[in-house]
Scaffold this active site. Structure first.
Site, PDB file in Angstrom:
ATOM      1  N   ASP A  30      52.887  37.045 -38.977  1.00 26.44           N
ATOM      2  CA  ASP A  30      54.191  36.703 -38.307  1.00 26.44           C
ATOM      3  C   ASP A  30      55.192  37.275 -39.435  1.00 26.44           C
ATOM      4  OD1 ASP A  30      54.804  33.817 -36.232  1.00 26.44           O
ATOM      5  OD2 ASP A  30      56.496  34.504 -37.631  1.00 26.44           O
ATOM      6  N   THR A  81      59.742  35.093 -25.317  1.00 22.23           N
ATOM      7  CA  THR A  81      60.486  35.756 -24.213  1.00 22.23           C
ATOM      8  C   THR A  81      61.342  35.020 -23.653  1.00 22.23           C
ATOM      9  OG1 THR A  81      58.469  35.207 -22.920  1.00 22.23           O
ATOM     10  CG2 THR A  81      58.603  37.449 -23.796  1.00 22.23           C
ATOM     11  N   ARG A 144      47.859  30.498 -20.200  1.00 26.81           N
ATOM     12  CA  ARG A 144      48.237  29.426 -19.270  1.00 26.81           C
ATOM     13  C   ARG A 144      47.891  27.941 -19.826  1.00 26.81           C
ATOM     14  NH1 ARG A 144      44.156  31.799 -14.614  1.00 26.81           N
ATOM     15  NH2 ARG A 144      45.698  32.647 -13.423  1.00 26.81           N
ATOM     16  N   LYS A 196      51.398  35.691 -13.432  1.00 28.13           N
ATOM     17  CA  LYS A 196      51.948  34.347 -14.397  1.00 28.13           C
ATOM     18  C   LYS A 196      53.152  33.886 -14.199  1.00 28.13           C
ATOM     19  CE  LYS A 196      52.379  31.831 -17.943  1.00 28.13           C
ATOM     20  NZ  LYS A 196      52.003  30.778 -18.266  1.00 28.13           N
ATOM     21  N   ASN A 200      54.158  29.732 -12.799  1.00 27.83           N
ATOM     22  CA  ASN A 200      54.999  28.835 -13.211  1.00 27.83           C
ATOM     23  C   ASN A 200      56.098  28.480 -12.568  1.00 27.83           C
ATOM     24  OD1 ASN A 200      53.793  28.432 -15.562  1.00 27.83           O
ATOM     25  ND2 ASN A 200      55.068  29.584 -16.917  1.00 27.83           N
ATOM     26  N   ARG A 203      54.973  25.851  -9.883  1.00 26.87           N
ATOM     27  CA  ARG A 203      55.244  24.801 -10.594  1.00 26.87           C
ATOM     28  C   ARG A 203      56.686  23.992 -10.567  1.00 26.87           C
ATOM     29  NH1 ARG A 203      51.679  21.120 -12.046  1.00 26.87           N
ATOM     30  NH2 ARG A 203      52.791  20.679 -13.846  1.00 26.87           N
ATOM     31  N   GLY A 247      61.573  20.879 -19.222  1.00 25.90           N
ATOM     32  CA  GLY A 247      61.831  21.464 -20.442  1.00 25.90           C
ATOM     33  C   GLY A 247      60.822  22.402 -20.823  1.00 25.90           C
ATOM     34  N   CYS A 250      58.460  27.379 -20.751  1.00 24.71           N
ATOM     35  CA  CYS A 250      57.528  28.261 -19.751  1.00 24.71           C
ATOM     36  C   CYS A 250      58.261  28.013 -18.557  1.00 24.71           C
ATOM     37  CB  CYS A 250      56.190  27.996 -19.685  1.00 24.71           C
ATOM     38  SG  CYS A 250      55.191  28.426 -21.072  1.00 24.71           S
ATOM     39  N   LYS A 310      57.569  17.055 -23.193  1.00 24.80           N
ATOM     40  CA  LYS A 310      56.512  16.601 -22.528  1.00 24.80           C
ATOM     41  C   LYS A 310      55.729  15.381 -23.593  1.00 24.80           C
ATOM     42  CE  LYS A 310      52.385  18.475 -21.397  1.00 24.80           C
ATOM     43  NZ  LYS A 310      51.528  17.589 -22.302  1.00 24.80           N
TER      44      LYS A 310
HETATM   45  N1  LIG Z   1      54.216  27.282 -25.760  1.00 26.98           N
HETATM   46  C1  LIG Z   1      53.776  27.226 -24.478  1.00 26.98           C
HETATM   47  O1  LIG Z   1      53.300  26.210 -23.963  1.00 26.98           O
HETATM   48  C2  LIG Z   1      53.400  28.605 -23.592  1.00 26.98           C
HETATM   49  C3  LIG Z   1      52.278  28.641 -22.876  1.00 26.98           C
HETATM   50  C4  LIG Z   1      52.025  29.655 -21.969  1.00 26.98           C
HETATM   51  C5  LIG Z   1      52.645  30.936 -22.237  1.00 26.98           C
HETATM   52  N2  LIG Z   1      53.743  31.114 -23.399  1.00 26.98           N
HETATM   53  C6  LIG Z   1      54.454  32.276 -23.544  1.00 26.98           C
HETATM   54  O2  LIG Z   1      53.524  32.462 -24.885  1.00 26.98           O
HETATM   55  C7  LIG Z   1      54.753  33.508 -25.739  1.00 26.98           C
HETATM   56  C8  LIG Z   1      54.818  32.814 -27.165  1.00 26.98           C
HETATM   57  O3  LIG Z   1      55.270  31.563 -26.971  1.00 26.98           O
HETATM   58  P1  LIG Z   1      55.130  30.378 -28.080  1.00 26.98           P
HETATM   59  O4  LIG Z   1      55.327  29.033 -27.680  1.00 26.98           O
HETATM   60  O5  LIG Z   1      53.971  30.704 -28.803  1.00 26.98           O
HETATM   61  O6  LIG Z   1      56.663  30.997 -29.116  1.00 26.98           O
HETATM   62  P2  LIG Z   1      56.681  30.509 -30.544  1.00 26.98           P
HETATM   63  O7  LIG Z   1      58.483  30.371 -30.644  1.00 26.98           O
HETATM   64  O8  LIG Z   1      56.264  29.179 -30.957  1.00 26.98           O
HETATM   65  O9  LIG Z   1      56.275  31.568 -31.635  1.00 26.98           O
HETATM   66  C9  LIG Z   1      56.364  32.845 -31.525  1.00 26.98           C
HETATM   67  C10 LIG Z   1      56.091  33.303 -32.960  1.00 26.98           C
HETATM   68  O10 LIG Z   1      56.597  34.845 -33.104  1.00 26.98           O
HETATM   69  C11 LIG Z   1      57.118  35.044 -34.302  1.00 26.98           C
HETATM   70  N3  LIG Z   1      57.683  36.450 -33.936  1.00 26.98           N
HETATM   71  C12 LIG Z   1      58.658  36.621 -33.227  1.00 26.98           C
HETATM   72  N4  LIG Z   1      58.891  38.095 -33.346  1.00 26.98           N
HETATM   73  C13 LIG Z   1      57.938  38.559 -34.204  1.00 26.98           C
HETATM   74  C14 LIG Z   1      57.880  39.785 -34.534  1.00 26.98           C
HETATM   75  N5  LIG Z   1      58.283  40.797 -34.102  1.00 26.98           N
HETATM   76  N6  LIG Z   1      56.847  40.107 -35.396  1.00 26.98           N
HETATM   77  C15 LIG Z   1      56.032  38.948 -35.944  1.00 26.98           C
HETATM   78  N7  LIG Z   1      56.247  37.825 -35.535  1.00 26.98           N
HETATM   79  C16 LIG Z   1      57.036  37.553 -34.691  1.00 26.98           C
HETATM   80  C17 LIG Z   1      58.025  34.027 -34.534  1.00 26.98           C
HETATM   81  O11 LIG Z   1      58.283  33.791 -35.968  1.00 26.98           O
HETATM   82  C18 LIG Z   1      57.180  32.491 -34.166  1.00 26.98           C
HETATM   83  O12 LIG Z   1      56.465  32.170 -35.091  1.00 26.98           O
HETATM   84  C19 LIG Z   1      56.062  33.454 -24.743  1.00 26.98           C
HETATM   85  O13 LIG Z   1      56.339  34.412 -24.083  1.00 26.98           O
HETATM   86  C20 LIG Z   1      55.774  32.202 -23.912  1.00 26.98           C
HETATM   87  O14 LIG Z   1      56.408  32.040 -22.748  1.00 26.98           O
HETATM   88  C21 LIG Z   1      53.922  29.821 -24.029  1.00 26.98           C
END
Ligand SMILES: NC(=O)c1ccc[n+]([C@@H]2O[C@H](COP(=O)([O-])OP(=O)(O)OC[C@H]3O[C@@H](n4cnc5c(N)ncnc54)[C@H](O)[C@@H]3O)[C@@H](O)[C@H]2O)c1
Length: 402
Positions: A30, A81, A144, A196, A200, A203, A247, A250, A310
């Site tokens: 990270d 994203t 998911r 994907k 969502n 939903r 909220g 996703c 949630k």
């Molecule tokens: N959170 C959920 O419930 C969920 C569920 C399904 C899918 N997703 C998808 O998963 C993806 C990630 O979501 P998340 O909730 O884990 O995000 P998040 O914000 O919790 O984590 C993302 C991490 O990526 C790091 N980061 C960003 N750019 C970087 C880079 N260039 N190099 C290294 N690290 C970098 C950030 O510092 C952060 O710690 C998104 O596309 C989201 O839509 C999320």
């Protein structure tokens, strides 16, 4: 085989831990150095059932964390994203930056898996051009899992892998199959991207239907929950529960990708988004109605219970409570409501409180925005108060519903 998981957030971290604890050689990267330090020194960085135990197992198996990208056979990119507020299209900047960094270090033959949720065509438009003539194989492996039950779902949810060729798809499938016990469907990249986003969006539309029914039933002085309960007796009807808004990162985000890319073809999807986005305003109207009925004159006596999006998690991103507080900024209210969430210990919003008893002492009307177990299992603490239960989790006499 070495796997470098990029992005140690809500998705990347548990995925990396799962793989490591199932014998895969994993480095979690990270660019947030503070986060990497925290992971290396203390472990767990967010609340999730079973995460501490999984963390310990992964450390035992040799997982490492770094702010540097690693030489690896497979890269998994799990970075945010968001969508662009103006165009509603995906904002691919984090994915592009992460893929560029991977390409600076990886060797030909490596597989680059984008796990982030992306709009259909993102890999073709934003990632493939970065690769040029290099022999880097691409795949998309969307996630998911739901916060609150992530570790169970990582193991038991079916998955989708999109890739350009069968061999790549199978290598990626075998990696996920190290911990995933459910079916893993192989397809092409665009279909994986689209399916994907469609999940969502489905939903979101169904939640919007329940929310619209709520407004109709309130106007008609009817109990929406009773209507839904009866309608759901039909063997082919399954109406979801209404709520104070949608909220998280996703369901409230991904449908916009389709609206942004197909503006003339997404009337239903766009309306559903608008209906769900209108719910905090609707909650505000319900609060006003109840305040009038109960002769509560000041907003300082209104308490919002729950800040997360949630129940039983600590993720506040895009939460209905934050949306409601935004709505209040544009209304004539004499003061801010008090706000409390058992999962949020840091200062986030004005008039935030950290103790349930103190919070309740400050309020005449409690607006239950999140159905955390704390309140669900202890509804008696609300007796004597006016309560607006936006989640339908409290069955005390006289409780107001949406
Ligand atoms: N959170 C959920 O419930 C969920 C569920 C399904 C899918 N997703 C998808 O998963 C993806 C990630 O979501 P998340 O909730 O884990 O995000 P998040 O914000 O919790 O984590 C993302 C991490 O990526 C790091 N980061 C960003 N750019 C970087 C880079 N260039 N190099 C290294 N690290 C970098 C950030 O510092 C952060 O710690 C998104 O596309 C989201 O839509 C999320």
């Amino acid at each position: 085989m070495i796997v470098n998981v990029i992005g140690m957030g809500y998705i990347g971290l548990p995925t990396a831990l799962m793989m490591a604890s199932h014998g895969v050689n994993v480095v979690g990267t990270d660019y947030n150095k503070k986060l990497v330090k925290q992971l290396t020194e203390n472990g767990k960085v967010f609340e999730e059932k079973g995460l501490s135990e999984l963390f310990a197992a992964a450390v035992q198996s040799g997982i490492r964390f770094s702010s540097e990208y690693q030489k690896a056979d497979i890269y998994i990119v799990s970075v945010p994203t968001p969508y662009l507020k103006k165009s509603r299209k995906i904002d691919p900047k984090y994915v592009i930056a992460a893929c560029k960094s991977v390409l600076e270090i990886c060797e030909d033959g490596a597989i680059l898996v984008v796990e982030s949720t992306i709009s259909p065509g993102t890999i073709d438009h934003c990632v493939r051009p970065l690769i040029g003539d290099r022999q880097i194989r691409l795949a998309h492996a969307p996630e998911r899992i739901i916060p609150g039950n992530m570790l169970h779902e990582l193991v038991h949810n079916p998955r989708t892998i999109g890739a350009d060729d069968r061999e790549t798809a199978e290598i990626v499938r075998n990696l996920y199959a190290s911990f995933c016990e459910a079916e893993i469907v192989l397809t092409d990249i665009r279909t994986a991207e689209m399916s994907k986003v469609v999940e969502n969006t489905y939903r979101d539309i169904n939640i919007a239907f329940a929310n619209e029914l709520t407004k109709i039933c309130h106007e008609a002085s009817m109990d929406v929950y009773e209507v839904i309960r009866i309608a759901n007796r039909h063997p082919r009807v399954n109406i979801l529960s209404p709520g104070p808004g949608v909220g998280g990162h996703c369901i409230s985000v991904d449908p916009w990708f389709l609206v942004g890319d197909f503006p003339n073809l997404t009337q239903l999807i766009h309306s559903a988004r608008n209906v769900n986005d209108s719910m905090p305003e609707y909650v505000y109207k319900r609060i006003r109605e109840i305040m009038a009925e109960k002769a509560i004159s000041s907003f300082s006596r209104v308490g919002l219970y729950g800040l997360t999006y949630k129940e039983n998690v600590d993720d506040t991103r895009e939460s209905p409570t934050l949306q409601l507080l935004d709505v209040l900024k544009h209304k004539e209210v004499d003061s801010a409501p008090v706000v409390y969430d058992p999962y949020i210990k840091d200062d986030m919003v004005p008039s935030q409180m950290y103790d349930l008893t103190e919070f309740l002492a400050k309020t005449d009307l409690v607006v239950l925005m999140v159905g955390h177990d704390e309140i669900k299992n202890n509804p008696e603490c609300l007796s004597g108060k006016a309560v607006l239960d936006t989640r339908n989790v409290i069955s005390l006499e006289g409780v107001y519903k949406l």
